[in-house]
Design a protein around this motif. Structure first.
Motif, PDB file in Angstrom:
ATOM      1  N   ARG A 199      -4.536   1.809  31.091  1.00 43.72           N
ATOM      2  CA  ARG A 199      -4.956   0.654  31.859  1.00 43.72           C
ATOM      3  C   ARG A 199      -3.909   0.542  32.810  1.00 43.72           C
ATOM      4  NH1 ARG A 199      -6.550  -2.766  26.733  1.00 43.72           N
ATOM      5  NH2 ARG A 199      -8.622  -1.763  26.147  1.00 43.72           N
ATOM      6  N   GLN A 202      -3.675   1.935  36.207  1.00 45.26           N
ATOM      7  CA  GLN A 202      -4.366   1.345  37.162  1.00 45.26           C
ATOM      8  C   GLN A 202      -3.894   0.398  38.357  1.00 45.26           C
ATOM      9  OE1 GLN A 202      -7.703  -0.434  35.207  1.00 45.26           O
ATOM     10  NE2 GLN A 202      -8.491   1.241  34.104  1.00 45.26           N
ATOM     11  N   VAL A 204      -3.152  -2.865  39.696  1.00 43.41           N
ATOM     12  CA  VAL A 204      -3.451  -4.354  39.532  1.00 43.41           C
ATOM     13  C   VAL A 204      -2.823  -5.453  40.328  1.00 43.41           C
ATOM     14  CG1 VAL A 204      -4.045  -4.070  37.122  1.00 43.41           C
ATOM     15  CG2 VAL A 204      -1.782  -4.573  37.891  1.00 43.41           C
ATOM     16  N   THR A 205      -3.514  -6.749  40.359  1.00 39.77           N
ATOM     17  CA  THR A 205      -2.920  -7.588  41.475  1.00 39.77           C
ATOM     18  C   THR A 205      -1.397  -8.232  40.874  1.00 39.77           C
ATOM     19  OG1 THR A 205      -4.169  -9.177  40.715  1.00 39.77           O
ATOM     20  CG2 THR A 205      -5.015  -7.974  42.509  1.00 39.77           C
ATOM     21  N   VAL A 208      -1.899 -10.473  37.744  1.00 39.10           N
ATOM     22  CA  VAL A 208      -2.118  -9.555  36.768  1.00 39.10           C
ATOM     23  C   VAL A 208      -1.035  -9.098  35.821  1.00 39.10           C
ATOM     24  CG1 VAL A 208      -3.533  -7.958  35.674  1.00 39.10           C
ATOM     25  CG2 VAL A 208      -4.561  -9.706  37.234  1.00 39.10           C
ATOM     26  N   ARG A 209      -0.145  -8.395  36.994  1.00 37.47           N
ATOM     27  CA  ARG A 209       1.379  -7.704  36.668  1.00 37.47           C
ATOM     28  C   ARG A 209       2.027  -9.046  35.796  1.00 37.47           C
ATOM     29  NH1 ARG A 209       1.017  -4.532  41.185  1.00 37.47           N
ATOM     30  NH2 ARG A 209       2.515  -6.110  42.291  1.00 37.47           N
ATOM     31  N   PHE A 243      -8.890 -10.097  34.837  1.00 44.62           N
ATOM     32  CA  PHE A 243      -8.824  -8.954  33.606  1.00 44.62           C
ATOM     33  C   PHE A 243      -9.983  -8.216  33.432  1.00 44.62           C
ATOM     34  CE2 PHE A 243      -4.714 -10.625  32.714  1.00 44.62           C
ATOM     35  CZ  PHE A 243      -3.863  -9.807  31.882  1.00 44.62           C
ATOM     36  N   GLN A 246     -10.161  -5.955  36.778  1.00 46.24           N
ATOM     37  CA  GLN A 246      -9.247  -4.918  37.125  1.00 46.24           C
ATOM     38  C   GLN A 246      -8.628  -4.095  35.690  1.00 46.24           C
ATOM     39  OE1 GLN A 246      -5.900  -6.746  39.212  1.00 46.24           O
ATOM     40  NE2 GLN A 246      -6.981  -8.470  39.901  1.00 46.24           N
ATOM     41  N   ILE A 247      -8.775  -4.626  34.724  1.00 47.27           N
ATOM     42  CA  ILE A 247      -8.493  -3.664  33.460  1.00 47.27           C
ATOM     43  C   ILE A 247      -9.638  -3.459  32.776  1.00 47.27           C
ATOM     44  CG2 ILE A 247      -7.142  -3.798  31.533  1.00 47.27           C
ATOM     45  CD1 ILE A 247      -4.958  -5.530  33.000  1.00 47.27           C
TER      46      ILE A 247
END
Length: 309
Positions: A199, A202, A204-205, A208-209, A243, A246-247
């Protein structure tokens, strides 16, 4: 040879400290004499960690001893007092006047900042004191990162960051092949993030980070979804949606896996008891910890292989 000192403050994070020791001891196994580790405290007295395990320093805190150091790391913790005594300010300022790099674990950056030693630097600090340090040291860039290496300042806010700081230090002072061998031998990336490593690759925005960074910084005392939402100025529903999209998993499950994979690493690579490890990873009930562990790994923590230390 690199001389590395650890200044232990009351209630310091034992998991951060042992992460660093794991790296350094392994370096000496691969290339004997690569590093020499010293532990310090005020007045050479015994220091109690955040897991109530006492550590007795092995080196007196004298001018002669500290002048031999290449790096001094301030080891803080969640319950380490925020007040910074005059002796500590004087010591850190003396160290800064010497050709010695300075580091901080968990909230170690707080003490460096209070001593005026982070102006113009970037740093990492535990989420609990991030805002306070940013307000106290406006000339410091207090990041959301779990680890920051900025010239002669090395800071980490989590056990994962502590590991990375020491690996990066090895790359700086030793043959890179030794650092490579340490990293490969400990296989940290696979054990610590085995269930989530794919994951991480990938895209992520930023929000989210930031949430993932907060999760990694708060394994011992997990934040609930409302607290995470408040930190990044999003709603619970937005976080859950981000989440999932994106994950591919709910944030609560992602967070739980981070804590359990850290628990697995501690079981495999430390002498801590199962209950101490459960507490260090945010579980207040041994039964709940065992059930969650079994659900993820297929066996209870008591059956996890423990490596010889």
């Amino acid at each position: 040879m690199s001389n590395i000192g650890f200044l232990l403050l009351e209630n310091f994070s034992l998991t951060c400290f042992t992460q660093c020791l794991d790296v350094l001891v392994t370096a000496n196994l691969i290339q004997p004499g690569s590093v020499k580790v010293h532990t310090f405290s005020r007045n050479d007295s015994e220091v109690t960690s955040d897991l109530a395990i006492p550590i007795r320093p092995d080196t007196p805190l004298t001018d002669i001893r500290i002048s031999d150091l290449d790096l001094m790391v301030v080891c803080g913790g969640l319950r380490t007092p925020r007040t910074v005594p005059n002796w500590l300010v004087s010591l850190l300022q003396k160290l800064a006047s010497l050709p010695i790099a300075l580091g901080g674990l968990w909230n170690g950056a707080w003490y460096l900042g209070k001593a005026g030693l982070l102006d113009g630097y970037r740093c990492a600090i535990h989420a609990e004191q991030r805002i306070a340090l940013a307000e106290y040291s406006p000339n410091t860039s207090v990041t959301l990162d779990t680890v920051v290496l900025d010239r002669d300042r090395l800071t980490a806010s989590t056990p994962a960051g502590a590991f990375q700081v020491m690996i990066e230090w090895l790359y700086k002072v030793l043959d890179p092949k030794v650092a490579d061998a340490v990293f490969e031998l400990l296989d940290y990336d696979q054990s610590r993030f085995r269930t989530t490593s794919k994951r991480h690759d990938q895209k992520v925005t930023v929000p989210v980070r930031e949430i993932i960074t907060l999760m990694k910084s708060n394994l011992e005392e997990p934040l609930d979804l409302d607290q995470l939402a408040a930190c990044v100025k999003l709603s619970r529903r937005q976080i859950q949606r981000f989440f999932q999209k994106q994950i591919g998993t709910p944030p609560q499950k992602y967070y739980l896996e981070l804590r359990l994979t850290e628990a697995q690493r501690l079981i495999q690579n430390s002498r801590l008891t199962i209950i101490d490890i459960a507490i260090a990873c945010g579980f207040v009930s041994a039964g709940h910890f065992s059930r969650c562990y079994s659900n993820l790994f297929g066996h209870p923590p008591s059956r996890e292989a423990r490596f010889e230390i």
